[in-house]
Design an enzyme around this catalytic site. Structure first.
Site, PDB file in Angstrom:
ATOM      1  N   PRO A 178       0.810  -1.222   0.000  1.00  0.00           N
ATOM      2  CA  PRO A 178       0.000   0.000   0.000  1.00  0.00           C
ATOM      3  C   PRO A 178       0.844   1.272   0.000  1.00  0.00           C
ATOM      4  O   PRO A 178       0.328   2.352  -0.289  1.00  0.00           O
ATOM      5  CB  PRO A 178      -0.843  -0.119   1.277  1.00  0.00           C
TER       6      PRO A 178
ATOM      7  N   GLU B 275       2.451  -7.645   9.259  1.00  0.00           N
ATOM      8  CA  GLU B 275       2.559  -6.200   9.421  1.00  0.00           C
ATOM      9  C   GLU B 275       3.339  -5.537   8.296  1.00  0.00           C
ATOM     10  O   GLU B 275       3.113  -4.389   7.953  1.00  0.00           O
ATOM     11  CB  GLU B 275       3.224  -5.883  10.771  1.00  0.00           C
TER      12      GLU B 275
ATOM     13  N   ARG C  55      -3.395  -9.353 -20.547  1.00  0.00           N
ATOM     14  CA  ARG C  55      -4.308  -9.035 -21.646  1.00  0.00           C
ATOM     15  C   ARG C  55      -3.654  -8.141 -22.701  1.00  0.00           C
ATOM     16  O   ARG C  55      -4.158  -8.015 -23.811  1.00  0.00           O
ATOM     17  CB  ARG C  55      -5.585  -8.390 -21.109  1.00  0.00           C
TER      18      ARG C  55
ATOM     19  N   ASP D 158      -8.960   1.031 -24.899  1.00  0.00           N
ATOM     20  CA  ASP D 158      -9.476   0.923 -23.538  1.00  0.00           C
ATOM     21  C   ASP D 158      -9.400   2.255 -22.821  1.00  0.00           C
ATOM     22  O   ASP D 158      -8.574   3.114 -23.139  1.00  0.00           O
ATOM     23  CB  ASP D 158      -8.643  -0.088 -22.720  1.00  0.00           C
TER      24      ASP D 158
END
Length: 245
Positions: A89, A116, A154, A169
């Site tokens: 993150p 953690e 893809r 896209d």
């Protein structure tokens, strides 16, 4: 392309890699997947991969040894260092441009953590990229790595039915994609725009370009800050802005 995934939960990946486009890509030999439980590389007799953080604190931290040894084993016969991607993150926010960049590589290795966090030496001396799929926290890096892998595979040549399938896209062009319609031409009183039924391909492409611009202006105006508009797009954007006033 070779894609290796280091995880403590390899069973999570089997249904994903055996479904839809990811499965077809492997069948076409566009990609080869390997899922490795890096617990197997632990030198500890109990096969532990985590320990308490130095200095105290809540939670457990992934030890460097199993990850270092796993990476060394996976790359021992390679002359070119692969992209080693840490799902985290704290990492760089993932984008379509990053997916296009990864799709040009021959070998990707994903490290999926739990607990953690990671021993900092993994970040400093092993990893080439730290990637986050959004400003939220998951229980591990597995789901996030699946998202990245799907978006990369893809893009590989021959994976989708048509080479141009991904080129228009959303985000690939810098704008959001235009609306799509299919049969019937009218459903419950809701009609498909006349231009799409006209057979005039030039007008259809103009409509799609303008609607792509409209959708971006309405939903992600921040994308326009770094997008170089053509003269025609500038005219359309002014028309779209006037419609809102």
């Amino acid at each position: 392309m070779k894609i290796d995934v280091l995880t403590l939960f390899p069973e999570m990946f089997q249904p994903v890699f055996q479904t839809s486009i990811l499965k077809k890509a492997a069948e076409k030999e566009a990609v080869q997947y390997r899922v490795i439980n890096f617990r197997d590389y632990s030198s500890n007799k109990h096969k532990t991969v985590d320990d308490y953080p130095y200095g105290g604190g809540v939670g457990m931290v992934l030890k460097p040894q199993p990850v270092f040894d796993a990476i060394e084993d996976l790359t021992k016969e390679e002359t070119k260092k692969p992209r080693i991607i840490l799902m985290c993150p704290q990492g760089e926010t993932y984008t379509q441009k990053k997916a296009e960049q990864f799709a040009k590589e021959d070998h990707l290795i994903f490290i999926c953590g739990h607990y953690e966090g990671y021993d900092e030496r993994i970040r400093s001396h092993v990893v080439t990229d730290e990637i986050s799929i959004g400003d939220y926290v998951l229980t591990g890096g597995e789901l996030a790595s699946m998202v990245v892998i799907d978006s990369v595979v893809r893009l590989l040549p021959g994976v989708l039915g048509k080479e141009a399938s991904h080129e228009l896209d959303s985000f690939s062009t810098g704008l959001l994609e235009h609306p799509h319609y299919t049969r019937p031409a009218e459903y419950k009183g809701y009609k498909v725009p006349d231009v799409l039924l006209s057979g005039n391909h030039e007008k259809i492409e103009q409509w799609r370009s303008k609607e792509s611009l409209r959708r971006t202006f309405e939903r992600r105006p921040d994308l326009l800050d770094k997008y170089e508009l053509s003269e025609q797009q500038k005219i359309w954007l002014k028309e779209i802005e006037n419609e809102k006033n």
